[in-house]
Design a protein around this motif. Structure first.
Motif, PDB file in Angstrom:
ATOM      1  N   SER A 192      -0.669  -7.775  -3.793  1.00 20.16           N
ATOM      2  CA  SER A 192      -0.597  -7.887  -2.279  1.00 20.16           C
ATOM      3  C   SER A 192      -1.597  -7.072  -1.739  1.00 20.16           C
ATOM      4  O   SER A 192      -1.774  -5.772  -2.382  1.00 20.16           O
ATOM      5  N   ALA A 193      -2.062  -7.141  -0.519  1.00 16.62           N
ATOM      6  CA  ALA A 193      -3.107  -6.434   0.081  1.00 16.62           C
ATOM      7  C   ALA A 193      -2.073  -5.098   0.271  1.00 16.62           C
ATOM      8  O   ALA A 193      -2.657  -3.972   0.429  1.00 16.62           O
ATOM      9  N   MET A 194      -1.019  -5.354   0.821  1.00 15.98           N
ATOM     10  CA  MET A 194      -0.034  -4.275   1.115  1.00 15.98           C
ATOM     11  C   MET A 194       0.036  -3.039  -0.142  1.00 15.98           C
ATOM     12  O   MET A 194       0.049  -2.075   0.106  1.00 15.98           O
ATOM     13  N   SER A 195       0.481  -3.670  -1.306  1.00 16.40           N
ATOM     14  CA  SER A 195       0.345  -2.818  -2.348  1.00 16.40           C
ATOM     15  C   SER A 195      -1.009  -1.983  -2.634  1.00 16.40           C
ATOM     16  O   SER A 195      -0.610  -1.034  -3.216  1.00 16.40           O
ATOM     17  N   LEU A 196      -2.016  -2.645  -2.374  1.00 15.40           N
ATOM     18  CA  LEU A 196      -3.230  -2.151  -2.630  1.00 15.40           C
ATOM     19  C   LEU A 196      -3.342  -0.953  -1.577  1.00 15.40           C
ATOM     20  O   LEU A 196      -3.742   0.240  -2.023  1.00 15.40           O
ATOM     21  N   VAL A 197      -2.959  -1.271  -0.311  1.00 13.39           N
ATOM     22  CA  VAL A 197      -3.260  -0.294   0.906  1.00 13.39           C
ATOM     23  C   VAL A 197      -2.287   0.990   0.389  1.00 13.39           C
ATOM     24  O   VAL A 197      -2.828   2.266   0.560  1.00 13.39           O
ATOM     25  N   GLU A 198      -1.189   1.054  -0.146  1.00 11.28           N
ATOM     26  CA  GLU A 198      -0.112   1.841  -0.192  1.00 11.28           C
ATOM     27  C   GLU A 198      -0.562   2.811  -1.715  1.00 11.28           C
ATOM     28  O   GLU A 198      -0.398   3.860  -1.620  1.00 11.28           O
ATOM     29  N   ARG A 199      -1.607   2.347  -2.200  1.00  9.79           N
ATOM     30  CA  ARG A 199      -2.047   3.340  -3.561  1.00  9.79           C
ATOM     31  C   ARG A 199      -3.466   3.901  -3.200  1.00  9.79           C
ATOM     32  O   ARG A 199      -3.833   4.527  -3.823  1.00  9.79           O
ATOM     33  N   ILE A 254     -11.945   2.943  -7.184  1.00 10.19           N
ATOM     34  CA  ILE A 254     -12.187   1.426  -6.612  1.00 10.19           C
ATOM     35  C   ILE A 254     -12.794   1.688  -4.988  1.00 10.19           C
ATOM     36  O   ILE A 254     -12.432   2.672  -4.598  1.00 10.19           O
ATOM     37  N   VAL A 255     -13.924   0.978  -5.034  1.00  8.13           N
ATOM     38  CA  VAL A 255     -14.605   1.389  -3.720  1.00  8.13           C
ATOM     39  C   VAL A 255     -14.282   0.021  -2.945  1.00  8.13           C
ATOM     40  O   VAL A 255     -14.665  -1.153  -3.362  1.00  8.13           O
ATOM     41  N   ALA A 256     -14.132   0.109  -1.496  1.00  9.36           N
ATOM     42  CA  ALA A 256     -13.877  -0.938  -0.526  1.00  9.36           C
ATOM     43  C   ALA A 256     -15.137  -0.981   0.426  1.00  9.36           C
ATOM     44  O   ALA A 256     -15.394  -0.039   0.975  1.00  9.36           O
TER      45      ALA A 256
END
Length: 71
Positions: free
Chosen positions: A2-9, A37-39
């Motif tokens: 999920s997007a939230m789990s990515l943000v937390e990492r 990883i690059v956003a």
């Protein structure tokens, strides 16, 4: 994922620019060195990152995050 789990990492990193480098070069160098990883939504930068097997995250359709590569 999920997007939230990515943000937390995620974490924010500081990097110094070296003589002759532009900001895209810095992002590419640090991503290689740190295996990051690059956003970004910058198409040219995403192309350079893809050529170097660096995973990217970008915004698609103004509402969804898409991952290009492997996590």
């Amino acid at each position: 994922l999920s997007a939230m789990s990515l943000v937390e990492r995620c974490k924010i990193m500081q990097a110094n620019i070296r003589p002759g480098e532009n900001y895209d070069d810095v992002l590419l160098r640090v991503a290689k060195e740190e295996n990051c990883i690059v956003a970004t939504n910058d198409r040219e930068l995403r192309r350079k990152l893809r050529e170097n097997n660096i995973t990217t995250i970008f915004l698609r359709e103004k509402a969804r995050l898409q991952i290009d590569g492997y996590i």
